[in-house]
Design a protein around this motif. Structure first.
Motif, PDB file in Angstrom:
ATOM      1  N   ARG A  11       0.613  -0.974  -0.015  1.00 43.84           N
ATOM      2  CA  ARG A  11      -0.707   0.285  -0.151  1.00 43.84           C
ATOM      3  C   ARG A  11       0.976   1.260  -0.602  1.00 43.84           C
ATOM      4  NH1 ARG A  11      -3.198   3.687   3.418  1.00 43.84           N
ATOM      5  NH2 ARG A  11      -1.526   3.650   4.791  1.00 43.84           N
ATOM      6  N   THR A  12       1.961   0.984   0.771  1.00 45.12           N
ATOM      7  CA  THR A  12       2.782   1.899   1.250  1.00 45.12           C
ATOM      8  C   THR A  12       4.360   1.927   0.463  1.00 45.12           C
ATOM      9  OG1 THR A  12       2.623   1.862   3.415  1.00 45.12           O
ATOM     10  CG2 THR A  12       1.604   3.168   2.378  1.00 45.12           C
ATOM     11  N   GLY A  13       4.460   1.528   0.152  1.00 45.55           N
ATOM     12  CA  GLY A  13       6.009   1.040  -0.959  1.00 45.55           C
ATOM     13  C   GLY A  13       6.344  -0.113   0.701  1.00 45.55           C
ATOM     14  N   ASN A  14       6.321   0.210   1.495  1.00 43.78           N
ATOM     15  CA  ASN A  14       7.433  -1.033   2.205  1.00 43.78           C
ATOM     16  C   ASN A  14       7.932  -2.632   2.139  1.00 43.78           C
ATOM     17  OD1 ASN A  14       8.248   1.483   4.388  1.00 43.78           O
ATOM     18  ND2 ASN A  14       6.514   0.482   5.438  1.00 43.78           N
ATOM     19  N   THR A  15       6.811  -2.958   1.200  1.00 40.79           N
ATOM     20  CA  THR A  15       7.035  -3.812   0.934  1.00 40.79           C
ATOM     21  C   THR A  15       7.567  -4.447  -0.468  1.00 40.79           C
ATOM     22  OG1 THR A  15       4.867  -4.771   1.790  1.00 40.79           O
ATOM     23  CG2 THR A  15       4.719  -6.028   0.707  1.00 40.79           C
ATOM     24  N   ARG A  16       7.182  -3.066  -1.070  1.00 42.31           N
ATOM     25  CA  ARG A  16       7.505  -3.065  -2.305  1.00 42.31           C
ATOM     26  C   ARG A  16       8.873  -3.148  -2.305  1.00 42.31           C
ATOM     27  NH1 ARG A  16       4.787   1.224  -4.402  1.00 42.31           N
ATOM     28  NH2 ARG A  16       3.185   0.310  -5.058  1.00 42.31           N
ATOM     29  N   MET A  19      10.594  -6.614  -1.723  1.00 42.77           N
ATOM     30  CA  MET A  19      10.411  -6.821  -2.538  1.00 42.77           C
ATOM     31  C   MET A  19      11.386  -7.096  -3.747  1.00 42.77           C
ATOM     32  SD  MET A  19       9.279  -9.910  -1.577  1.00 42.77           S
ATOM     33  CE  MET A  19       9.032 -10.961  -2.651  1.00 42.77           C
ATOM     34  N   GLU A  20      11.605  -5.038  -4.462  1.00 44.14           N
ATOM     35  CA  GLU A  20      12.458  -5.212  -5.366  1.00 44.14           C
ATOM     36  C   GLU A  20      14.301  -5.640  -4.936  1.00 44.14           C
ATOM     37  OE1 GLU A  20       9.874  -1.511  -7.116  1.00 44.14           O
ATOM     38  OE2 GLU A  20      11.793  -0.781  -6.082  1.00 44.14           O
ATOM     39  N   LYS A  21      14.242  -5.476  -4.457  1.00 39.56           N
ATOM     40  CA  LYS A  21      15.970  -5.927  -3.448  1.00 39.56           C
ATOM     41  C   LYS A  21      15.848  -7.435  -3.529  1.00 39.56           C
ATOM     42  CE  LYS A  21      20.032  -5.420  -3.065  1.00 39.56           C
ATOM     43  NZ  LYS A  21      20.385  -4.328  -3.877  1.00 39.56           N
ATOM     44  N   ILE A  22      14.626  -7.513  -3.246  1.00 38.01           N
ATOM     45  CA  ILE A  22      15.170  -9.472  -3.096  1.00 38.01           C
ATOM     46  C   ILE A  22      15.037 -10.198  -4.564  1.00 38.01           C
ATOM     47  CG2 ILE A  22      13.596 -11.525  -2.608  1.00 38.01           C
ATOM     48  CD1 ILE A  22      13.337 -10.208   0.685  1.00 38.01           C
ATOM     49  N   ALA A  23      13.939  -9.912  -5.313  1.00 36.70           N
ATOM     50  CA  ALA A  23      13.583  -9.937  -6.985  1.00 36.70           C
ATOM     51  C   ALA A  23      15.138 -10.092  -7.861  1.00 36.70           C
ATOM     52  CB  ALA A  23      12.358  -9.367  -7.670  1.00 36.70           C
ATOM     53  N   GLU A  24      15.747  -8.558  -7.222  1.00 38.63           N
ATOM     54  CA  GLU A  24      17.470  -8.460  -7.957  1.00 38.63           C
ATOM     55  C   GLU A  24      18.029  -9.691  -7.398  1.00 38.63           C
ATOM     56  OE1 GLU A  24      18.438  -4.401  -7.112  1.00 38.63           O
ATOM     57  OE2 GLU A  24      20.498  -5.185  -6.931  1.00 38.63           O
ATOM     58  N   LEU A  25      18.097  -9.509  -6.388  1.00 40.30           N
ATOM     59  CA  LEU A  25      19.479 -10.775  -6.018  1.00 40.30           C
ATOM     60  C   LEU A  25      18.625 -12.197  -5.931  1.00 40.30           C
ATOM     61  CD1 LEU A  25      19.424  -9.690  -1.782  1.00 40.30           C
ATOM     62  CD2 LEU A  25      21.329  -9.628  -3.578  1.00 40.30           C
ATOM     63  N   LEU A  26      17.994 -12.071  -6.443  1.00 45.91           N
ATOM     64  CA  LEU A  26      17.779 -13.692  -6.585  1.00 45.91           C
ATOM     65  C   LEU A  26      17.516 -13.717  -8.788  1.00 45.91           C
ATOM     66  CD1 LEU A  26      14.760 -14.500  -4.585  1.00 45.91           C
ATOM     67  CD2 LEU A  26      17.001 -15.562  -4.130  1.00 45.91           C
ATOM     68  N   ALA A 106       7.837 -19.124  -0.167  1.00 40.75           N
ATOM     69  CA  ALA A 106       8.595 -18.208   1.408  1.00 40.75           C
ATOM     70  C   ALA A 106       7.958 -17.407   1.613  1.00 40.75           C
ATOM     71  CB  ALA A 106      10.352 -18.094   0.567  1.00 40.75           C
ATOM     72  N   TYR A 107       7.861 -16.889   2.800  1.00 40.63           N
ATOM     73  CA  TYR A 107       7.550 -15.407   2.958  1.00 40.63           C
ATOM     74  C   TYR A 107       7.654 -14.559   2.862  1.00 40.63           C
ATOM     75  CZ  TYR A 107       3.191 -18.462   3.576  1.00 40.63           C
ATOM     76  OH  TYR A 107       1.912 -19.473   3.603  1.00 40.63           O
ATOM     77  N   VAL A 108       7.586 -12.690   3.363  1.00 44.09           N
ATOM     78  CA  VAL A 108       7.901 -12.051   3.744  1.00 44.09           C
ATOM     79  C   VAL A 108       6.880 -11.495   4.230  1.00 44.09           C
ATOM     80  CG1 VAL A 108       9.067 -10.010   3.430  1.00 44.09           C
ATOM     81  CG2 VAL A 108       9.865 -12.102   1.671  1.00 44.09           C
ATOM     82  N   ILE A 109       7.177 -10.469   5.331  1.00 41.01           N
ATOM     83  CA  ILE A 109       6.216  -9.353   5.931  1.00 41.01           C
ATOM     84  C   ILE A 109       6.650  -8.143   6.465  1.00 41.01           C
ATOM     85  CG2 ILE A 109       4.127 -11.172   6.247  1.00 41.01           C
ATOM     86  CD1 ILE A 109       5.348 -11.939   9.238  1.00 41.01           C
ATOM     87  N   THR A 110       6.141  -7.308   6.407  1.00 44.39           N
ATOM     88  CA  THR A 110       6.360  -6.085   6.814  1.00 44.39           C
ATOM     89  C   THR A 110       6.106  -5.442   7.591  1.00 44.39           C
ATOM     90  OG1 THR A 110       5.324  -4.700   4.935  1.00 44.39           O
ATOM     91  CG2 THR A 110       7.597  -5.479   4.580  1.00 44.39           C
TER      92      THR A 110
END
Ligand SMILES: Cc1cc2nc3c(=O)[nH]c(=O)nc-3n(C[C@H](O)[C@H](O)[C@H](O)COP(=O)(O)O)c2cc1C
Length: 164
Positions: A11-16, A19-26, A106-110
């Motif tokens: 909703r406000t960008g934290n999870t985005r 996930m942008e970082k994780i997708a880049e690293l993976l 796998a889950y990521v929660i913020t």
């Protein structure tokens, strides 16, 4: 590119951001899901809280992935915590597609608060065929934020996480 799909609602960008970082690293495909509902500002905050409690959440907007969901080796699913639960959008995704997902999810929660909110993992597991393999609980302002993200990615790759 790896055969991993990273899916999130934000909703406000934290999870985005994470996930942008994780997708880049993976080196993974990245997908944002939504139910199309605007939830900006205070009114949106209150609406989100009410949506988190709803028995039947709104349907998702259609989305496209390169492969059918079950054909990924691994899916990372991320959500903000809303009222101690996963967001209603993530619950919609799980209701509609949980049983199609591969065994490795796998889950990521913020979240804002200090609690790790691990009960959210159990809530989400109800909709899968097999329980999640790994979880990352993140407070965006925590000092160990980046270390936790890197440790999570290393653990997903099967590498030992660095000791703190
Ligand atoms: C309706 C609503 C309920 C929330 N409930 C909680 C909560 O129970 N515990 C918590 O720590 N944070 C709570 N938060 C804060 C969010 O989980 C946190 O800011 C999250 O990182 C937001 O992610 P986003 O920027 O990707 O939307 C809530 C936020 C909203 C909008």
């Amino acid at each position: 590119m790896s055969n991993c799909l990273c899916i999130y609602y934000s909703r406000t960008g934290n999870t985005r951001a994470v996930m942008e970082k994780i997708a880049e690293l993976l080196d993974a495909e990245l997908l944002e899901i939504t139910d199309g509902k605007a939830r900006k500002g205070v009114v949106g905050f209150v609406a989100a809280g009410l949506d988190a409690m709803k028995k039947t959440p709104e349907a998702l907007m259609p989305f496209q992935t390169k492969h059918p969901l079950g054909q990924y080796d691994e899916i990372v699913l991320a959500t903000p915590v809303w009222a101690g639960r996963c967001s209603s959008i993530t619950r919609s995704f799980l209701i509609e597609h949980g049983k199609e997902l591969p065994e490795r999810v796998a889950y990521v929660i913020t979240h804002m608060g200090d609690s790790p909110y691990e009960a959210v993992y159990q809530q989400m597991d109800q909709y899968l065929s097999a329980p999640h393999v790994l979880g990352l609980s993140l407070q965006p302002k925590a000092t160990d934020y980046h270390q936790k993200v890197y440790d999570f990615v290393r653990a997903l790759r099967g590498e030992a996480a660095e000791q703190e």
